[in-house]
Design a protein around this motif. Sequence first.
Motif, short mmCIF file in Angstrom:
data_model
loop_
_atom_site.label_atom_id
_atom_site.label_comp_id
_atom_site.label_asym_id
_atom_site.label_seq_id
_atom_site.Cartn_x
_atom_site.Cartn_y
_atom_site.Cartn_z
N ARG A 181 4.90 4.97 3.18
CA ARG A 181 5.09 5.89 4.35
C ARG A 181 4.37 5.33 5.88
O ARG A 181 5.01 5.70 6.69
N SER A 223 -3.02 1.00 5.04
CA SER A 223 -3.48 1.62 3.60
C SER A 223 -3.76 0.71 2.65
O SER A 223 -4.07 1.47 1.61
N TYR A 224 -3.57 -0.41 2.70
CA TYR A 224 -3.79 -1.26 1.52
C TYR A 224 -5.41 -1.11 1.21
O TYR A 224 -6.27 -1.03 2.20
N GLY A 273 0.77 -1.15 0.04
CA GLY A 273 0.11 0.00 -0.09
C GLY A 273 0.77 1.27 0.06
O GLY A 273 1.79 1.35 -0.77
N ASP A 274 0.73 2.23 0.93
CA ASP A 274 1.30 3.29 1.01
C ASP A 274 2.60 3.13 1.94
O ASP A 274 2.66 2.81 3.06
N ALA A 320 -7.54 5.76 2.06
CA ALA A 320 -6.18 6.29 2.32
C ALA A 320 -5.53 5.78 3.69
O ALA A 320 -6.43 5.06 4.44
N PRO A 321 -4.41 6.31 4.07
CA PRO A 321 -3.90 5.44 5.15
C PRO A 321 -4.84 5.72 6.60
O PRO A 321 -5.32 6.83 6.68
#
Length: 508
Positions: free
Chosen positions: A59, A389-390, A56-57, A425-426
């Motif tokens: 971060r 976040s996925y 995912g993200d 979103a996260p």
Amino acid sequence: MVAAMRQAEVVVYGATSAGVCAAVAAARRSLDTVLLEPGRHVGGMTSGGLGYTDIGDPRVLGGMAAEFRRAVADAYGVAPGHYAGPEPHVAEGILVSWLERAGVEVVYDAPLRTVVTSGERIFSVVTHQGDYTAGAFVDASYEGDLMAAAGVSYRVGREDRTLHGETFAGRREVVPGMHNFPPWISPFRADGTLLPQVADAPMAEVGAGDGGVMSYGYRVCLTSAADRIPIERRPGYDEEHWELGRRLFRHWREQGVEPRAGRLVGLEPNLPGGKCDGNSLGPFSLSVLDRSAWDYPDAGPDERERIRLHHLHHAQDLLYFLTHDPEVPASVRAELGRWGLPPDEFADTGHLPHQLYVREARRMLGDTHLTEHDLVRSRPQADAIAMGSYHLDIREVQRTWRQVYEHPDPVPMVVTEGYLSVGVAPYQIPYAAIVPRRAECGNLVVPVCLSASHVAFSSIRMEVQYQMLGHAAGLAAAQAAGSGKAVQDIDVAALQDDLSAAGQVLSL
């Protein structure tokens, strides 16, 4: 002679990547830690075929998940993220080295037999290798067996849409899509009996809860290297079992569709050493869609083994079918013929993975229960211990059939149902979601089968999230065992400080 009970400070059940991270995190705090594994390997899906790591993200990746990612990069002398993931044997080697350096006692072949409770606490767990007691326990199994045996409330399968007001809950509409069967393929033989690989029972109404879980399968590791092990016909291979696949390929041929082998199994060399992580792609794949997975979470050992072998044989036989059956396009057979099993992977399990991909089993019912709304709206969590976040990633739940009412007579056709993918979103994952209700158990932490709805769990279930939640669970168990407090009463702010100091990302 009866073996003496092993007294530890923290006992972790299930050597998934979450279990390894939990045990190592507790042991690094100098607590006497035992890791009990029902099988003979550590790492779960991280070392069991799921080489391609869904992040995912990036971060949100921190703590021991980021540490593992760096260890993978160091093993190959590349930058983190250079490869989609490690080879299975490399992943297991990293996790074993962590356990050894931390001084964790790992006990293999130790499936749970029973749990002894005292009041609202687990006193000991009884396994085939002996009895183990501790101040705090972690259930890091994919199935939630320790949680269930301790009397903690849980749910299996997807809920009704009205329960939490979730848009994506319950039975899904049958719609076209990459993973869905094309229309007009009959589910019946000439004699009117149902073909194999098609479930025979009415679907629930759209939006209704039916207890269905995401399909299971085996994520096979394949290689095109010269020393590959060819895909061979398994004793017991049943030609009739693959008639549905033949009908699919005939349909595609009639429609002018030319399927690519890589889109059926996933033959992209995305792992080091020219290997690939065979994935479940398209309407006829490594996933088993006959609803057999629905029975797995609450099944006993014998029934689970039967279901596991059913899925393993499906993986073996699918590869053989796609490589040898004359109804499969020659281009697909030729391409798959270039691939085989890697001789340096899974040597003790016939070069096929040691881990069934249990995408979803039991899910705890805690005082805090994550739902679709928490993820889609990125609701703030004051007790955040990790982030996800996925996207919401619900894999197919069933392949069945239905009547399509055409003139002059209804037409029966095969349908696939359940898949969806929705970006989010996260979001933060709270500590309260990995601990049971106080009245049910005061010394158990559950980082895998955590308290979440079917929809929310579909995103949280990624291995990197399990690693970060396992990290948090290990530190929480260590704090509870050291202080004598219930897991519901530990100092969560101190836990968050410890996680942040270890690189865990709690907010963006």
